[in-house]
Design an enzyme around this catalytic site. Structure first.
Site, short mmCIF file in Angstrom:
data_model
loop_
_atom_site.label_atom_id
_atom_site.label_comp_id
_atom_site.label_asym_id
_atom_site.label_seq_id
_atom_site.Cartn_x
_atom_site.Cartn_y
_atom_site.Cartn_z
CG ASP A 28 -16.65 -70.47 71.46
OD1 ASP A 28 -15.77 -71.18 70.92
OD2 ASP A 28 -16.65 -69.25 71.39
CG ASN A 84 -13.81 -60.04 72.04
OD1 ASN A 84 -13.59 -59.46 73.10
ND2 ASN A 84 -13.65 -61.34 71.89
CD GLN A 91 -15.81 -58.63 65.72
OE1 GLN A 91 -15.37 -57.48 65.66
NE2 GLN A 91 -17.02 -58.95 65.36
CG HIS A 97 -19.86 -63.17 68.78
ND1 HIS A 97 -19.38 -62.61 67.62
CD2 HIS A 97 -18.77 -63.55 69.49
CE1 HIS A 97 -18.06 -62.65 67.61
NE2 HIS A 97 -17.66 -63.20 68.74
CG PHE A 98 -23.28 -60.26 74.21
CD1 PHE A 98 -24.00 -59.70 73.16
CD2 PHE A 98 -22.86 -59.43 75.23
CE1 PHE A 98 -24.29 -58.34 73.12
CE2 PHE A 98 -23.14 -58.06 75.20
CZ PHE A 98 -23.85 -57.52 74.16
CG HIS A 99 -17.30 -64.57 73.75
ND1 HIS A 99 -16.69 -65.66 73.17
CD2 HIS A 99 -17.06 -63.53 72.92
CE1 HIS A 99 -16.10 -65.29 72.04
NE2 HIS A 99 -16.30 -64.00 71.86
P1 5GP Z 1 -14.57 -63.60 68.63
O1 5GP Z 1 -13.08 -63.83 68.71
O2 5GP Z 1 -14.99 -63.19 67.25
O3 5GP Z 1 -15.09 -62.70 69.71
O4 5GP Z 1 -15.23 -65.02 68.95
C1 5GP Z 1 -15.53 -65.95 67.98
C2 5GP Z 1 -15.80 -67.26 68.69
O5 5GP Z 1 -16.44 -68.12 67.76
C3 5GP Z 1 -14.55 -67.97 69.18
O6 5GP Z 1 -14.63 -68.15 70.59
C4 5GP Z 1 -14.55 -69.29 68.42
O7 5GP Z 1 -14.12 -70.39 69.21
C5 5GP Z 1 -15.99 -69.43 68.00
N1 5GP Z 1 -16.17 -70.15 66.75
C6 5GP Z 1 -15.50 -69.93 65.59
N2 5GP Z 1 -15.94 -70.77 64.64
C7 5GP Z 1 -16.92 -71.52 65.20
C8 5GP Z 1 -17.77 -72.57 64.69
O8 5GP Z 1 -17.70 -72.97 63.54
N3 5GP Z 1 -18.65 -73.10 65.56
C9 5GP Z 1 -18.77 -72.67 66.85
N4 5GP Z 1 -19.67 -73.25 67.61
N5 5GP Z 1 -17.99 -71.68 67.36
C10 5GP Z 1 -17.08 -71.12 66.54
#
Ligand code: 5GP
Length: 137
Positions: A28, A84, A91, A97-99
């Site tokens: 991430d 999320n 989200q 996606h899983f963190h």
């Molecule tokens: P969400 O908030 O949708 O659950 O998580 C999205 C995640 O994607 C965030 O933790 C954010 O830091 C990550 N993210 C967003 N854009 C990019 C990117 O261009 N590259 C990478 N590696 N991670 C990203």
């Protein structure tokens, strides 16, 4: 095309830690804790309720392997696995996606996990009844 599909297609760079025919895991870009890894299907599904069961099964299996690798490889003391759904739930990227977040003793991170209470047992039972109802049909 969302940003994760661009990563799958190698249109934008990412630091990949695992790949197979249908799944990708990469670092991430904004880690909650350094080592924070995302696990995604190469095909876009969103949200979790629209994601096929076999895809979800694969994602959690790979997330488990990443968690084990964070413990073994990074020396993590624990791991948070988070998923999320919807802007209201935090989200940002509309691609399931899983963190997988490594946790270390003394890493200083605290979730804002502010436990609430029900007004009374009847309120909890009313909400449980609605969820049970949602499970049928
Ligand atoms: P969400 O908030 O949708 O659950 O998580 C999205 C995640 O994607 C965030 O933790 C954010 O830091 C990550 N993210 C967003 N854009 C990019 C990117 O261009 N590259 C990478 N590696 N991670 C990203």
């Amino acid at each position: 095309m969302n940003i994760f599909e661009k990563i799958v297609n190698r249109e934008i760079p990412a630091t990949i830690v695992y790949e197979d025919e249908d799944t990708l895991a990469f670092m991430d870009i904004g880690p909650i804790i350094k080592g924070h890894t995302l696990v995604i299907p190469k095909t876009c599904y969103d949200p979790v309720t629209e994601t096929p069961d076999d895809v979800l099964a694969k994602l959690i299996q790979i997330s488990k392997r990443i968690a084990a690798a964070q413990i073994k490889g990074l020396g993590a003391d624990g791991v948070n696995i988070i998923q999320n759904n919807g802007k209201v739930a935090g989200q940002e990227v509309p691609h399931i996606h899983f963190h997988v977040i490594p946790r270390f003793a003394g890493d200083g991170h605290h979730w804002n996990w502010a436990a609430k209470t029900y007004d009374d047992p009847a309120e909890m039972e009313r909400l449980a009844a609605k969820i049970r109802e949602g499970l049928t049909g």
